[in-house]
Design an enzyme around this catalytic site. Structure first.
Site, mmCIF file in Angstrom:
data_model
loop_
_atom_site.group_PDB
_atom_site.id
_atom_site.type_symbol
_atom_site.label_atom_id
_atom_site.label_comp_id
_atom_site.label_asym_id
_atom_site.label_seq_id
_atom_site.Cartn_x
_atom_site.Cartn_y
_atom_site.Cartn_z
ATOM 1 N N ARG A 1 0.818 -1.205 0.000
ATOM 2 C CA ARG A 1 0.000 0.000 0.000
ATOM 3 C C ARG A 1 0.856 1.262 0.000
ATOM 4 O O ARG A 1 2.077 1.196 0.136
ATOM 5 C CB ARG A 1 -0.947 -0.050 1.192
ATOM 6 C CG ARG A 1 -2.010 -1.142 1.007
ATOM 7 C CD ARG A 1 -2.927 -1.315 2.178
ATOM 8 N NE ARG A 1 -3.575 -0.078 2.584
ATOM 9 C CZ ARG A 1 -4.174 0.084 3.766
ATOM 10 N NH1 ARG A 1 -4.202 -0.908 4.643
ATOM 11 N NH2 ARG A 1 -4.735 1.222 4.070
ATOM 12 N N LYS B 1 1.758 -1.326 4.720
ATOM 13 C CA LYS B 1 1.232 0.023 4.495
ATOM 14 C C LYS B 1 2.110 1.035 5.222
ATOM 15 O O LYS B 1 2.459 0.848 6.378
ATOM 16 C CB LYS B 1 -0.201 0.128 5.023
ATOM 17 C CG LYS B 1 -0.781 1.532 4.914
ATOM 18 C CD LYS B 1 -1.995 1.751 5.807
ATOM 19 C CE LYS B 1 -1.640 1.854 7.238
ATOM 20 N NZ LYS B 1 -1.573 3.164 7.823
ATOM 21 N N HIS C 1 4.729 -14.695 5.258
ATOM 22 C CA HIS C 1 3.336 -15.031 4.982
ATOM 23 C C HIS C 1 2.379 -14.594 6.083
ATOM 24 O O HIS C 1 2.724 -14.551 7.258
ATOM 25 C CB HIS C 1 3.137 -16.536 4.722
ATOM 26 C CG HIS C 1 4.132 -17.420 5.379
ATOM 27 N ND1 HIS C 1 5.104 -18.057 4.668
ATOM 28 C CD2 HIS C 1 4.336 -17.756 6.650
ATOM 29 C CE1 HIS C 1 5.852 -18.763 5.483
ATOM 30 N NE2 HIS C 1 5.409 -18.592 6.704
ATOM 31 N N TYR D 1 0.461 -8.501 8.654
ATOM 32 C CA TYR D 1 0.131 -7.100 8.379
ATOM 33 C C TYR D 1 1.180 -6.230 9.061
ATOM 34 O O TYR D 1 1.377 -6.320 10.278
ATOM 35 C CB TYR D 1 -1.256 -6.724 8.899
ATOM 36 C CG TYR D 1 -1.484 -5.233 8.825
ATOM 37 C CD1 TYR D 1 -1.713 -4.623 7.598
ATOM 38 C CD2 TYR D 1 -1.429 -4.436 9.962
ATOM 39 C CE1 TYR D 1 -1.877 -3.248 7.511
ATOM 40 C CE2 TYR D 1 -1.596 -3.070 9.876
ATOM 41 C CZ TYR D 1 -1.818 -2.478 8.659
ATOM 42 O OH TYR D 1 -1.973 -1.119 8.567
ATOM 43 N N ASN E 1 13.512 -11.223 10.610
ATOM 44 C CA ASN E 1 12.525 -12.230 10.247
ATOM 45 C C ASN E 1 11.238 -11.919 10.995
ATOM 46 O O ASN E 1 11.236 -11.831 12.217
ATOM 47 C CB ASN E 1 12.999 -13.634 10.632
ATOM 48 C CG ASN E 1 11.971 -14.672 10.228
ATOM 49 O OD1 ASN E 1 11.878 -15.057 9.064
ATOM 50 N ND2 ASN E 1 11.172 -15.117 11.188
ATOM 51 N N ALA F 1 5.132 -15.906 10.535
ATOM 52 C CA ALA F 1 3.794 -15.996 9.942
ATOM 53 C C ALA F 1 2.733 -15.527 10.931
ATOM 54 O O ALA F 1 2.793 -15.837 12.119
ATOM 55 C CB ALA F 1 3.506 -17.434 9.529
ATOM 56 N N ASN G 1 -1.440 -0.984 14.981
ATOM 57 C CA ASN G 1 -1.038 0.414 14.893
ATOM 58 C C ASN G 1 -2.174 1.407 15.105
ATOM 59 O O ASN G 1 -1.932 2.602 15.144
ATOM 60 C CB ASN G 1 -0.376 0.673 13.533
ATOM 61 C CG ASN G 1 -1.298 0.363 12.372
ATOM 62 O OD1 ASN G 1 -1.925 -0.696 12.342
ATOM 63 N ND2 ASN G 1 -1.378 1.259 11.421
ATOM 64 N N TYR G 2 -3.396 0.963 15.299
ATOM 65 C CA TYR G 2 -4.535 1.880 15.407
ATOM 66 C C TYR G 2 -5.342 1.558 16.656
ATOM 67 O O TYR G 2 -5.772 0.424 16.860
ATOM 68 C CB TYR G 2 -5.415 1.758 14.158
ATOM 69 C CG TYR G 2 -6.555 2.740 14.090
ATOM 70 C CD1 TYR G 2 -6.330 4.112 14.125
ATOM 71 C CD2 TYR G 2 -7.862 2.289 13.983
ATOM 72 C CE1 TYR G 2 -7.383 5.011 14.054
ATOM 73 C CE2 TYR G 2 -8.919 3.185 13.906
ATOM 74 C CZ TYR G 2 -8.671 4.543 13.944
ATOM 75 O OH TYR G 2 -9.717 5.429 13.875
ATOM 76 N N SER H 1 6.242 -16.606 15.059
ATOM 77 C CA SER H 1 4.929 -16.626 14.406
ATOM 78 C C SER H 1 3.823 -16.159 15.347
ATOM 79 O O SER H 1 3.917 -16.303 16.562
ATOM 80 C CB SER H 1 4.605 -18.045 13.936
ATOM 81 O OG SER H 1 5.510 -18.439 12.942
#
Length: 179
Positions: A73, A91, A103, A106, A117, A120, A126-127, A145
């Site tokens: 993004r 983003k 994989h 976000y 690293n 997964a 962040n919000y 993970s």
């Protein structure tokens, strides 16, 4: 598309690839089928963009790999030799050289250092419903993970975050964090 192909870029199944009017792709790069480039994308040399990825207002540096099914993004800068894998969304973030986010992750509003690293299922939280906060991860960090990194947060160099952790406090250099 012809100009990009003549510039030394491999477009696999070019009729399935959507390029914006300002898409820039340097020689040696490979674009797999069904990739969508929105405005403001700059791809450097020898980058591999895998199928079903969407890129918008971002820069991808040399020898990096994106996708398949990744979403990059706006306001994202990907360093050299970075792996952004399947079902990863990034983003408004800077991703340092030789970092791997392989994989199901976000990463938003973050500054990620070099040689990191990200396991997964890891997300940056962040919000908080009112404001967006920043996640900073310094060089040589290993994040296991299925971790949640609750911003604002800074993770020091050479730290290790155990799998399944919810991290809400800053982690100093060279520390192991488990929650």
């Amino acid at each position: 598309k012809d100009t990009i192909i003549k510039g030394g870029v491999m477009l696999q199944k070019p009729e399935s690839i959507h390029l914006s009017f300002d898409t820039k792709i340097k020689h040696g790069s490979n674009i797999e089928p069904f990739v969508f480039f929105k405005p403001g994308v700059s791809i450097k040399n020898n980058v591999n963009i895998k199928s079903h990825s969407i890129l918008e207002s971002c820069t991808i540096n040399s020898f990096s790999s994106i996708g398949p099914s990744a979403r990059i993004r706006p306001y994202t800068k990907i360093g050299k030799n970075v792996k952004i894998g399947n079902f990863v969304e990034v983003k408004n973030s800077i991703i340092g050289d030789s970092t791997s986010i392989s994989h199901l992750s976000y990463i938003g509003d973050s500054k990620i250092g070099k040689n990191i690293n990200i396991g997964a299922g890891t997300i940056t939280c962040n919000y908080d419903g009112r404001r967006k906060s920043k996640t900073i991860i310094n060089d040589n960090v290993f994040v296991g993970s299925n971790c949640s990194l609750v911003a604002p947060i800074t993770i020091g160099k050479n730290a290790t975050i155990g799998a399944g952790s919810v991290i809400t406090k800053n982690i100093p250099n060279n520390h192991l964090a488990l929650e």
